[in-house]
Design an enzyme around this catalytic site. Structure first.
Site, PDB file in Angstrom:
ATOM      1  N   ASN A 205       0.840  -1.202   0.000  1.00  0.00           N
ATOM      2  CA  ASN A 205       0.000   0.000   0.000  1.00  0.00           C
ATOM      3  C   ASN A 205       0.876   1.253   0.000  1.00  0.00           C
ATOM      4  OD1 ASN A 205      -2.397   1.356  -0.143  1.00  0.00           O
ATOM      5  ND2 ASN A 205      -3.096   0.856   1.923  1.00  0.00           N
TER       6      ASN A 205
ATOM      7  N   HIS B 234      -9.865   3.723   8.246  1.00  0.00           N
ATOM      8  CA  HIS B 234     -10.351   2.407   7.834  1.00  0.00           C
ATOM      9  C   HIS B 234     -11.771   2.137   8.316  1.00  0.00           C
ATOM     10  CE1 HIS B 234      -6.238   1.330   6.594  1.00  0.00           C
ATOM     11  NE2 HIS B 234      -6.789   0.298   6.000  1.00  0.00           N
TER      12      HIS B 234
END
Length: 470
Positions: free
Chosen positions: A323, A359
Site C-alpha cells: 500500500n 479504515h
C-alpha cells in the site's frame, strides 16, 4: 436463462458462477474496465484539450461508480462540491481544516450507517480513497501559497500555485482506473498528465499516446497471476479456517505454517487488485516516472513493491512495500506535518490513529495499527541492541550464521504477518480473539513480552558478560 439465473439476475448469476459475492464481482469488473477505457483514451482522447479529457474521465468514472454503488455515489459528488467550495472561498489553515473535518466526519457517519460485522463493499470504499485525494488537493493548494523554504521535498513537487478548477477536481477524483480502490496520485501529476507531459513524441515532434503498452501488459499479467494464486490458496485456507475448531486441534507448528499461508492468501487479494489497477493506470500513461538510462519508467503510481514484499526479513519491509501510495500520502500529509511535536513516537502514533479511523470504526482496525506500533518499536529496539553489543553484532555478521538468520527471518515475517492481520480481517473482538487463541497467542508471546522480559534479561546478561571480560 434458467429460473435460478433469472432470480439472481445476470450479474448475480455470473458472480455465483465464479464463486464471489455480487459486490466483489462488480468491483473486479469495474477494475478491468480500466483497460478498454484506457485504449479508447489512447486512440481518441489523448491529444484533445484538457477539458475534453477531464470530461472523459468524469463520465467513465461515474459510469463505473454508478454500476457498482448506484445512488451511493452521490455522497462522493457532494464531498467534491463541498471541497471545491472551500478551496474557492477559503484559504490557509481554515481551508484545510474545513475540508479535512468535513470529509473525515462524513466518512465516519457513512461507516456508522453502512458498516456490518464484516468487510463491506459499499460506497464508503471509493469514498475513503476520495477523502485522501480531496484532502491532498487542499494541502497542495495550501502549500502553493507558502514560502518554498518551509516546504518538504514532497510538498515542493505537489504544491499548486493556482487552485484547480471544478472540472479538474472531478476528473482527478473520478479517474476511471483509480477511482474504486486507488492508487493515490497528486493533482500535480494529474495536471501534468492531461497537459501531455507524459506522452511520447514522434520523429516530427507530433504528440503520440504514452509508450506504455508493454509495461501495462506486464503489470496486468502479474495481477492475473496473483489473483490465480489467491484462488489456489483458497483450496487450503479461508477466513473460516483460522477460527475453526479443526484448526485449533492441529499441532502448533502446523497452525503457525497455515497462519502464514492464510496471511499470504489475505494479502494477495489486495495485491492482485492493485496490480490490475496499476496496469490500467500505466496504459493510460499517468504512471510515468521519468527516465533511467534513456528508458521510461512507469512506476509512478505503484502501490506494491513486489520484490521487497516477497523478500521481507523485517516488518518495516512490509510497510515500505505494501500500500505504498497510501503510506506516501500519510508520510507527506500527516507525519511530516506533525514534526512540530518534536517526538517521532507521538507523530507515528498520530499517523497510526489516523489510519485506524480512516479504515473504519471496528475495534480490529485500532488493534492492528496499535500492534504495528508495538512491532516497529520492538524491531527497532532489537536492532539497536544488536548494534550496541560487539559480541552479538559479530555473531550475526558471521558468514555461517548470516544465511541461517536470513532463512529464519523469512519464516518469521511469513508466519507473523498472518498473525498481524487477524484483527484487520475478523474486525470484531470475539472473532479475532478466537483467532488469537487458536494460534496460541504466539504474537503476544513474541512481541509484547520483549520490553517486559526479553529486553531487560538480554541487556542484563550481556552487561554481566561485558563486565566479566573487562
Amino acid at each position: 436463462m434458467t429460473e435460478e439465473a433469472a432470480s439472481l439476475g445476470l450479474v448475480g448469476y455470473l458472480a455465483q458462477t465464479v464463486g464471489v459475492t455480487e459486490p466483489a464481482f462488480r468491483l473486479i469488473v469495474g477494475v478491468l474496465l480500466g483497460y478498454p477505457l484506457a485504449q479508447i483514451y489512447r486512440k481518441y482522447i489523448y491529444n484533445q484539450d484538457e477539458q475534453k479529457q477531464c470530461l472523459y474521465f468524469i463520465l467513465s468514472g461515474l459510469s463505473i461508480g454508478f454500476w457498482n454503488f448506484g445512488l451511493g455515489l452521490l455522497h462522493c459528488l457532494l464531498s467534491i462540491f463541498v471541497t471545491y467550495a472551500a478551496i474557492s472561498c477559503l484559504s490557509g489553515l481554515a481551508m484545510v481544516s474545513v475540508v479535512f473535518g468535513f470529509n473525515f466526519a462524513y466518512l465516519l457517519v457513512g461507516y456508522i450507517y453502512s458498516s456490518t460485522d464484516s468487510y463491506d463493499i459499499t460506497w464508503t470504499m471509493p469514498y475513503c480513497v476520495l477523502v485522501l485525494r480531496l484532502i491532498g488537493v487542499t494541502y497542495d493548494v495550501y502549500d502553493g501559497a507558502r514560502p518554498k523554504e518551509k516546504l518538504s521535498s514532497d510538498a515542493l513537487k505537489s504544491a499548486l500555485k493556482e487552485p484547480p478548477t471544478l472540472l479538474q477536481i472531478l476528473g482527478h477524483s473520478f479517474f476511471p482506473s483509480a477511482f474504486l480502490v486507488g492508487p493515490q496520485f497528486s493533482m500535480r501529476r494529474f495536471l501534468d498528465f492531461i497537459k501531455g507531459d507524459f506522452h511520447s513524441k514522434g520523429p516530427n515532434g507530433e504528440i503520440l499516446p504514452p509508450a506504455s503498452t508493454s509495461a501495462a501488459l506486464k503489470r496486468m499479467t502479474l495481477g492475473i497471476f496473483y489473483m490465480a494464486f489467491f484462488q489456489f490458496l483458497s483450496f487450503f485456507v479461508s477466513d473460516d479456517t483460522i477460527i475453526s475448531d479443526d484448526f485449533a486441534q492441529l499441532n502448533i507448528f502446523k497452525r503457525q505454517f497455515l497462519l502464514g499461508v492464510w496471511g499470504r492468501f489475505t494479502l494477495y487479494k489486495y495485491i492482485s487488485v492493485w496490480l490490475l489497477t496499476e496496469g490500467a493506470c500505466i496504459l493510460f500513461g499517468i504512471s510515468y516516472n521519468g527516465e533511467e538510462n534513456g528508458v521510461a519508467k512507469w512506476n509512478g503510481v505503484s502501490n506494491i513493491k513486489l520484490w521487497i514484499f516477497e523478500s521481507s526479513t523485517e516488518f518495516n519491509h512490509y510497510i515500505m512495500s505494501f500500500n505504498a501510495n497510501t503510506n506516501q500520502w500519510v508520510a507527506q500529509h500527516i507525519y511530516k506535518r506533525l514534526k512540530f511535536l518534536n517526538n517521532k513516537y507521538i507523530s507515528q502514533g498520530g499517523v497510526l490513529l489516523f489510519l485506524a479511523v480512516w479504515h473504519g470504526l471496528h475495534s480490529g482496525y485500532y488493534v492492528v495499527f496499535l500492534h504495528e506500533f508495538v512491532v516497529m518499536y520492538v524491531e527497532r529496539d532489537f536492532q539497536s541492541f544488536v548494534k550496541s553489543n560487539k559480541a552479538v553484532s559479530a555473531f550475526f555478521a558471521n558468514p555461517l550464521v548470516k544465511p541461517v538468520c536470513k532463512v529464519l527471518l523469512h519464516m518469521y515475517t511469513f508466519v507473523f504477518m498472518g498473525w498481524s492481520l487477524l484483527p484487520l480481517v475478523y474486525l470484531q473482538f470475539p472473532r479475532y480473539w478466537r483467532a488469537y487463541s487458536n494460534c496460541g497467542y504466539s504474537g503476544f508471546i513474541l512481541w509484547y513480552l520483549w520490553p517486559l522480559l526479553y529486553a531487560p534479561l538480554l541487556r542484563k546478561i550481556f552487561k554481566k558478560s561485558h563486565q566479566s571480560q573487562s
